[in-house]
Design an enzyme around this catalytic site. Structure first.
Site, short mmCIF file in Angstrom:
data_model
loop_
_atom_site.label_atom_id
_atom_site.label_comp_id
_atom_site.label_asym_id
_atom_site.label_seq_id
_atom_site.Cartn_x
_atom_site.Cartn_y
_atom_site.Cartn_z
N PHE A 24 0.83 -1.20 0.00
CA PHE A 24 0.00 0.00 0.00
C PHE A 24 0.86 1.24 0.00
O PHE A 24 2.02 1.22 0.45
CB PHE A 24 -0.97 0.02 1.19
CG PHE A 24 -0.31 -0.04 2.55
CD1 PHE A 24 0.06 1.12 3.22
CD2 PHE A 24 -0.05 -1.27 3.16
CE1 PHE A 24 0.67 1.07 4.46
CE2 PHE A 24 0.56 -1.32 4.40
CZ PHE A 24 0.92 -0.15 5.06
N CYS A 25 0.30 2.32 -0.53
CA CYS A 25 0.94 3.63 -0.46
C CYS A 25 -0.10 4.60 0.11
O CYS A 25 -0.95 4.18 0.90
CB CYS A 25 1.48 4.08 -1.82
SG CYS A 25 0.25 4.16 -3.15
N TRP A 26 -0.03 5.87 -0.24
CA TRP A 26 -0.94 6.83 0.38
C TRP A 26 -2.37 6.67 -0.10
O TRP A 26 -3.31 6.53 0.68
CB TRP A 26 -0.44 8.26 0.14
CG TRP A 26 -1.40 9.34 0.55
CD1 TRP A 26 -1.85 10.36 -0.22
CD2 TRP A 26 -2.02 9.51 1.83
NE1 TRP A 26 -2.73 11.16 0.49
CE2 TRP A 26 -2.84 10.65 1.75
CE3 TRP A 26 -1.97 8.81 3.03
CZ2 TRP A 26 -3.60 11.12 2.82
CZ3 TRP A 26 -2.73 9.26 4.11
CH2 TRP A 26 -3.53 10.41 3.99
#
Length: 347
Positions: free
Chosen positions: A93-95
């Site tokens: 996951f990222c932002w």
């Protein structure tokens, strides 16, 4: 096409230890707050992220994407090997569930790894944390461990934690001991981290007959306890620990190691110095400057901390809460365990 996983499915898989969570944001973003238990394998480091952000603002999106691809391509073999070493199904996951997690999932999936990415990224998780805390309802009995400063409350809680007792370690979540000296030797957490760690343990202990926490104030270092927990704490049964003052002083010395942070103690003391009688304050400062911490802490307990607890003690005794008197920290710990035993059967 990268596979995606919803937040609910990801949390369930994570709690069952079925998937490893990998935060591919920069180390700086990771330090600001992530999903508890996740590990950081960044697509870009802090400097690379800043460079791409500058290109995006000053030149344009396409040029920023091109530079990002150039940077990530060079480190892709190492990145894939890091994920392979986890030897488990992975969720990245990222932002916002955008370019970084998509690139990470696409390339590693192509290499044959079991990888998916979180829909909506950590922003979705943060929204869930806020809502989960707002909606939380206690089913367990909340108990509060209280006592004079230096009574070993945190040490008792940590020992109970080691035995898998349902402890809410608020000071641990906050990265702060809750006193004027509480930040010394620790790295304080922000509200995001505190909230994430708190809701994680509230969910983990959802089937426990009781939850035990320390009698903290509403503010702990840089963070604030949620209203629902503070209000519940104010009404909860108290277990009040009393130890001899010399034992309490030794507990403080063992916990803080003041000889390693003399200047920090002097700086912290300056914030409460004006609230004390001048001769006493001067004596305490003299002891601190001379490295005579045992004498300084004993005076602080007698002249500053203990008087602040007197009203609290009388209130607890009027409510018939449990008061534990012991000669040693170990004896206090054993008596706390005996008291908790009556709450082990959920009513």
């Amino acid at each position: 096409m990268t596979r995606e996983i919803t937040l609910n499915d990801l949390m369930e898989a994570h709690e069952k230890k079925e998937r490893v969570l990998v935060d591919v944001r920069s180390p700086g973003e990771f330090e600001e707050g992530s999903i508890p238990g996740s590990i950081n394998i960044p697509v870009f480091d802090n400097e690379e992220r800043a460079e791409i952000g500058t290109i995006y603002k000053q030149v344009g999106q396409e040029q920023a994407k091109a530079r990002g691809l150039e940077i990530f391509s060079a480190k892709l073999p190492v990145f894939v090997e890091q994920l392979k070493a986890l030897d488990a199904p992975i969720s990245v996951f990222c932002w916002r569930g955008g370019m970084r997690s998509k690139a990470a999932a696409t390339f590693t999936d192509f290499m044959g790894l079991d990888v998916n990415r979180l829909t909506g990224g950590i922003r979705t998780y943060r929204q869930w944390v806020v809502q989960a805390l707002e909606d939380y309802e206690f089913s367990a009995q909340l108990l509060v461990l209280n006592g004079y400063t230096g009574s070993g409350k945190t040490a008792i809680l940590r020992k109970l934690q080691e035995e898998n007792e349902p402890v809410l370690d608020l000071e641990g979540y906050a990265g702060h001991r809750g006193s004027i000296f509480g930040q010394i030797g620790l790295v304080p957490n922000n509200q995001k981290k505190f909230d994430s760690l708190l809701i994680t343990d509230l969910r983990r202990f959802k089937d426990s007959p009781y939850l035990l926490m320390e009698g903290e104030s509403r503010r702990i270092g840089r963070v604030h306890m949620p209203d629902f927990l503070f209000e519940k704490k104010e009404r909860a049964p108290q277990i009040f620990v009393k130890l001899p003052i010399d034992v309490r002083v030794q507990n403080i010395l063992d916990d803080y190691h003041p000889d390693e942070s003399k200047d920090a103690f002097l700086e912290a003391f300056s914030r409460i110095e004006r609230r004390m009688h001048t001769p006493v304050a001067k004596d305490i400062r003299d002891h601190l400057e001379a490295g005579e911490f045992r004498e300084a802490f004993k005076m602080l307990l007698v002249h500053y901390y203990d008087p602040r607890y007197e009203h609290s003690i009388s209130r607890h005794e009027e409510r018939n809460d449990v008061v534990i008197e012991a000669e040693t920290l170990e004896e206090a710990y054993l008596k706390v365990k005996e008291t908790l035993a009556q709450y082990t059967v959920k009513k």
